[in-house]
Write a protein that holds these residues in place. Structure first.
Motif, PDB file in Angstrom:
ATOM      1  N   LEU A   9       0.838  -1.057   0.036  1.00 15.09           N
ATOM      2  CA  LEU A   9       0.000   0.008  -0.011  1.00 15.09           C
ATOM      3  C   LEU A   9       0.864   1.159   0.065  1.00 15.09           C
ATOM      4  O   LEU A   9       1.935   1.297   0.794  1.00 15.09           O
ATOM      5  N   ASP A  58      -6.715   0.906 -13.094  1.00 16.02           N
ATOM      6  CA  ASP A  58      -5.347   0.430 -12.666  1.00 16.02           C
ATOM      7  C   ASP A  58      -4.357   0.671 -13.857  1.00 16.02           C
ATOM      8  O   ASP A  58      -4.777   1.164 -14.858  1.00 16.02           O
ATOM      9  N   MET A  71      -3.049  -0.031  -8.339  1.00 16.79           N
ATOM     10  CA  MET A  71      -4.370   0.185  -8.280  1.00 16.79           C
ATOM     11  C   MET A  71      -4.824   1.311  -7.384  1.00 16.79           C
ATOM     12  O   MET A  71      -4.658   1.032  -6.284  1.00 16.79           O
ATOM     13  N   LEU A  73      -6.828   3.559  -4.689  1.00 13.08           N
ATOM     14  CA  LEU A  73      -7.755   3.255  -3.766  1.00 13.08           C
ATOM     15  C   LEU A  73      -8.947   4.308  -4.134  1.00 13.08           C
ATOM     16  O   LEU A  73      -8.648   5.394  -4.499  1.00 13.08           O
ATOM     17  N   ASP A  74     -10.244   3.613  -4.199  1.00 13.96           N
ATOM     18  CA  ASP A  74     -11.290   4.474  -4.439  1.00 13.96           C
ATOM     19  C   ASP A  74     -12.184   5.097  -3.136  1.00 13.96           C
ATOM     20  O   ASP A  74     -12.221   3.836  -2.550  1.00 13.96           O
ATOM     21  N   ASN A  87      -8.108  10.843  -1.833  1.00 16.52           N
ATOM     22  CA  ASN A  87      -6.778   9.676  -1.719  1.00 16.52           C
ATOM     23  C   ASN A  87      -5.580   9.911  -2.576  1.00 16.52           C
ATOM     24  O   ASN A  87      -6.029  10.184  -3.805  1.00 16.52           O
ATOM     25  N   PHE A  90      -2.373   3.998  -3.316  1.00 17.82           N
ATOM     26  CA  PHE A  90      -2.639   2.948  -4.557  1.00 17.82           C
ATOM     27  C   PHE A  90      -2.148   1.484  -4.018  1.00 17.82           C
ATOM     28  O   PHE A  90      -1.058   1.669  -3.238  1.00 17.82           O
ATOM     29  N   LEU A  91      -2.584   0.332  -4.305  1.00 16.56           N
ATOM     30  CA  LEU A  91      -2.140  -0.860  -4.087  1.00 16.56           C
ATOM     31  C   LEU A  91      -1.159  -0.966  -5.238  1.00 16.56           C
ATOM     32  O   LEU A  91      -1.443  -0.816  -6.309  1.00 16.56           O
ATOM     33  N   LEU A 109      -7.584  -8.250  -6.772  1.00 23.91           N
ATOM     34  CA  LEU A 109      -7.116  -6.852  -6.098  1.00 23.91           C
ATOM     35  C   LEU A 109      -8.137  -5.824  -5.957  1.00 23.91           C
ATOM     36  O   LEU A 109      -8.195  -5.118  -5.062  1.00 23.91           O
ATOM     37  N   ARG A 110      -9.028  -5.935  -6.867  1.00 31.31           N
ATOM     38  CA  ARG A 110     -10.338  -4.789  -6.815  1.00 31.31           C
ATOM     39  C   ARG A 110     -11.004  -5.288  -5.544  1.00 31.31           C
ATOM     40  O   ARG A 110     -11.351  -4.346  -4.793  1.00 31.31           O
ATOM     41  N   GLU A 113      -8.890  -3.947  -2.612  1.00 31.74           N
ATOM     42  CA  GLU A 113      -8.932  -2.408  -2.898  1.00 31.74           C
ATOM     43  C   GLU A 113     -10.397  -2.059  -1.985  1.00 31.74           C
ATOM     44  O   GLU A 113     -10.227  -0.896  -1.332  1.00 31.74           O
ATOM     45  N   GLN A 114     -11.487  -2.710  -2.242  1.00 30.71           N
ATOM     46  CA  GLN A 114     -12.601  -2.309  -1.738  1.00 30.71           C
ATOM     47  C   GLN A 114     -12.726  -2.530  -0.164  1.00 30.71           C
ATOM     48  O   GLN A 114     -13.598  -1.959   0.604  1.00 30.71           O
TER      49      GLN A 114
END
Length: 118
Positions: A9, A58, A71, A73-74, A87, A90-91, A109-110, A113-114
């Motif tokens: 992260l 991504d 990716m 972060l959202d 933000n 990112f991952l 990964l999504r 991320e969530q």
């Protein structure tokens, strides 16, 4: 996940690694994550310069033996990584290309991320 070498992260505004797992003698996740902030920054700058009303889902870098996925972060707001005060995390995932399923890795990964709470 199959083929995962390491995950981190990263704060792209500072290059700081906030957490990591894995890595090996061929890839230092701390160094790689910090260096790849330049890639994320460059893409953010390109989107802003081109005045695209869009956000990074991504970024994939394909090497001969590895996949590197970044990716953002959202935080629930479209374009969150592009707007100041939002933000900048990112991952960063490194996969062994011979053992990984890229589509499954992106899906997982999504999901990761969530689930990240900062």
């Amino acid at each position: 996940m199959d083929g995962a070498v390491g995950i981190a992260l990263v704060d792209y505004s500072s290059g700081m690694i906030l957490g990591k797992r894995g890595g090996n003698s061929l890839i230092d996740m701390e160094v790689a994550g910090a260096v790849l902030t330049r890639v994320v920054r460059a893409k953010v700058e390109a989107i802003e310069t081109l005045q695209l009303d869009d956000a990074i889902e991504d970024i994939l870098i394909t090497l001969g033996s590895q996949y590197h996925i970044m990716m953002p972060l959202d935080d629930g707001r479209r374009g969150s990584i592009l707007e100041s005060g939002r933000n900048t995390l990112f991952l960063y995932l490194v996969l062994d290309r011979e053992r990984a399923n890229l589509a499954m890795a992106r899906h997982l990964l999504r999901r990761i991320e969530q689930s990240v709470q900062v």
